[in-house]
Design a protein around this motif. Structure first.
Motif, PDB file in Angstrom:
ATOM      1  N   GLN A 121      -6.950   5.754   2.253  1.00 44.50           N
ATOM      2  CA  GLN A 121      -6.928   5.884   3.733  1.00 44.50           C
ATOM      3  C   GLN A 121      -5.601   6.385   4.558  1.00 44.50           C
ATOM      4  OE1 GLN A 121      -9.662   2.639   4.577  1.00 44.50           O
ATOM      5  NE2 GLN A 121     -11.342   4.130   5.020  1.00 44.50           N
ATOM      6  N   LEU A 122      -4.977   5.272   3.966  1.00 44.16           N
ATOM      7  CA  LEU A 122      -3.336   5.271   4.426  1.00 44.16           C
ATOM      8  C   LEU A 122      -2.766   6.726   3.993  1.00 44.16           C
ATOM      9  CD1 LEU A 122      -1.002   3.810   6.006  1.00 44.16           C
ATOM     10  CD2 LEU A 122      -0.549   2.775   3.719  1.00 44.16           C
ATOM     11  N   GLU A 123      -2.885   7.182   2.987  1.00 47.32           N
ATOM     12  CA  GLU A 123      -2.446   8.400   2.287  1.00 47.32           C
ATOM     13  C   GLU A 123      -3.021   9.502   2.824  1.00 47.32           C
ATOM     14  OE1 GLU A 123      -2.646  10.875  -1.847  1.00 47.32           O
ATOM     15  OE2 GLU A 123      -2.478   8.593  -2.163  1.00 47.32           O
ATOM     16  N   GLN A 124      -4.235   9.395   3.319  1.00 47.86           N
ATOM     17  CA  GLN A 124      -4.885  10.698   4.209  1.00 47.86           C
ATOM     18  C   GLN A 124      -4.213  10.631   5.548  1.00 47.86           C
ATOM     19  OE1 GLN A 124      -8.856   9.674   3.887  1.00 47.86           O
ATOM     20  NE2 GLN A 124      -9.286  10.838   2.117  1.00 47.86           N
ATOM     21  N   MET A 125      -4.101   9.449   6.090  1.00 50.40           N
ATOM     22  CA  MET A 125      -3.268   9.372   7.322  1.00 50.40           C
ATOM     23  C   MET A 125      -1.894  10.078   7.319  1.00 50.40           C
ATOM     24  SD  MET A 125      -2.084   6.278   9.841  1.00 50.40           S
ATOM     25  CE  MET A 125      -0.379   6.256   9.172  1.00 50.40           C
ATOM     26  N   LEU A 126      -1.057   9.529   6.580  1.00 53.10           N
ATOM     27  CA  LEU A 126       0.147   9.894   6.445  1.00 53.10           C
ATOM     28  C   LEU A 126       0.251  11.334   6.074  1.00 53.10           C
ATOM     29  CD1 LEU A 126       1.815   6.940   4.587  1.00 53.10           C
ATOM     30  CD2 LEU A 126       2.233   7.628   6.826  1.00 53.10           C
ATOM     31  N   SER A 127      -0.657  11.774   5.155  1.00 58.73           N
ATOM     32  CA  SER A 127      -0.599  13.249   5.041  1.00 58.73           C
ATOM     33  C   SER A 127      -0.672  14.137   5.850  1.00 58.73           C
ATOM     34  CB  SER A 127      -1.642  13.511   3.785  1.00 58.73           C
ATOM     35  OG  SER A 127      -1.983  15.015   3.557  1.00 58.73           O
ATOM     36  N   LYS A 128      -1.585  13.981   7.071  1.00 63.22           N
ATOM     37  CA  LYS A 128      -1.866  14.521   8.439  1.00 63.22           C
ATOM     38  C   LYS A 128      -0.396  14.662   9.062  1.00 63.22           C
ATOM     39  CE  LYS A 128      -3.774  12.593  11.824  1.00 63.22           C
ATOM     40  NZ  LYS A 128      -4.614  12.183  12.715  1.00 63.22           N
ATOM     41  N   LYS A 132       0.811  -1.008   0.015  1.00 61.01           N
ATOM     42  CA  LYS A 132       0.056   0.006  -0.061  1.00 61.01           C
ATOM     43  C   LYS A 132       0.922   1.288  -0.132  1.00 61.01           C
ATOM     44  CE  LYS A 132      -4.060  -2.214   2.360  1.00 61.01           C
ATOM     45  NZ  LYS A 132      -4.636  -2.360   3.441  1.00 61.01           N
ATOM     46  N   LEU A 133       1.909   1.360   0.738  1.00 64.02           N
ATOM     47  CA  LEU A 133       2.935   2.431   0.680  1.00 64.02           C
ATOM     48  C   LEU A 133       3.327   2.916  -0.361  1.00 64.02           C
ATOM     49  CD1 LEU A 133       4.591   1.794   4.102  1.00 64.02           C
ATOM     50  CD2 LEU A 133       3.078   3.597   3.765  1.00 64.02           C
ATOM     51  N   GLU A 134       3.847   1.674  -1.137  1.00 61.28           N
ATOM     52  CA  GLU A 134       4.397   1.784  -2.654  1.00 61.28           C
ATOM     53  C   GLU A 134       3.311   2.183  -3.591  1.00 61.28           C
ATOM     54  OE1 GLU A 134       6.201  -2.017  -2.990  1.00 61.28           O
ATOM     55  OE2 GLU A 134       8.042  -1.534  -2.041  1.00 61.28           O
ATOM     56  N   ALA A 183      -7.449  -0.748   6.116  1.00 55.97           N
ATOM     57  CA  ALA A 183      -7.331   0.649   5.289  1.00 55.97           C
ATOM     58  C   ALA A 183      -7.075   0.497   4.040  1.00 55.97           C
ATOM     59  CB  ALA A 183      -6.181   1.470   6.088  1.00 55.97           C
ATOM     60  N   SER A 184      -7.509   1.302   3.155  1.00 55.17           N
ATOM     61  CA  SER A 184      -7.250   1.455   1.768  1.00 55.17           C
ATOM     62  C   SER A 184      -5.931   2.318   1.581  1.00 55.17           C
ATOM     63  CB  SER A 184      -8.303   1.950   0.995  1.00 55.17           C
ATOM     64  OG  SER A 184      -8.448   3.260   1.271  1.00 55.17           O
ATOM     65  N   VAL A 185      -5.547   2.192   0.222  1.00 55.40           N
ATOM     66  CA  VAL A 185      -4.415   3.037  -0.006  1.00 55.40           C
ATOM     67  C   VAL A 185      -4.649   4.354   0.150  1.00 55.40           C
ATOM     68  CG1 VAL A 185      -2.891   3.818  -1.913  1.00 55.40           C
ATOM     69  CG2 VAL A 185      -3.506   1.481  -1.854  1.00 55.40           C
TER      70      VAL A 185
END
Length: 101
Positions: free
Chosen positions: A83-90, A20-22, A79-81
């Motif tokens: 959702q993960l992106e939103q969390m990391l963005s924060k 997902k991170l990739e 978590a979807s990609v």
């Protein structure tokens, strides 16, 4: 900006999070995978915790470079990609604000 993923071979949660991170495209970060079986200190710290995600950042203070590693909350394996992106963005934006100060 660098993300560090503490992982171990055969860990399906670790592999899923790495995939997902990739796939994240809207955030700029370097992904470093650390295999906890390669170092005893990592293994004893994370053997029951993987996957563990850290945000690594360089801070310059008086011409001295300090590397600060901040643990991030473990995302749900469901978590979807996005959702993960939103969390990391924060966390990335909070980190950038802190560095600007």
């Amino acid at each position: 900006m660098r993300l560090i993923l503490y992982s171990k071979p055969g860990c399906h949660l670790c592999e899923g999070l790495q995939e997902k991170l990739e796939k994240i495209q809207n955030l700029s970060f370097e992904l470093e995978i650390r295999d906890i079986t390669t170092r005893e200190d990592w293994f004893s710290a994370y053997q029951y915790e993987v996957p563990v995600l850290y945000l690594s950042n360089r801070k310059n203070a008086n011409e001295e470079v300090n590397i600060i590693e901040q643990p991030l909350p473990r995302p749900s394996p469901r978590a979807s990609v996005q959702q993960l992106e939103q969390m990391l963005s924060k966390y990335l934006s909070n980190n950038q604000k802190n560095n600007a100060e």
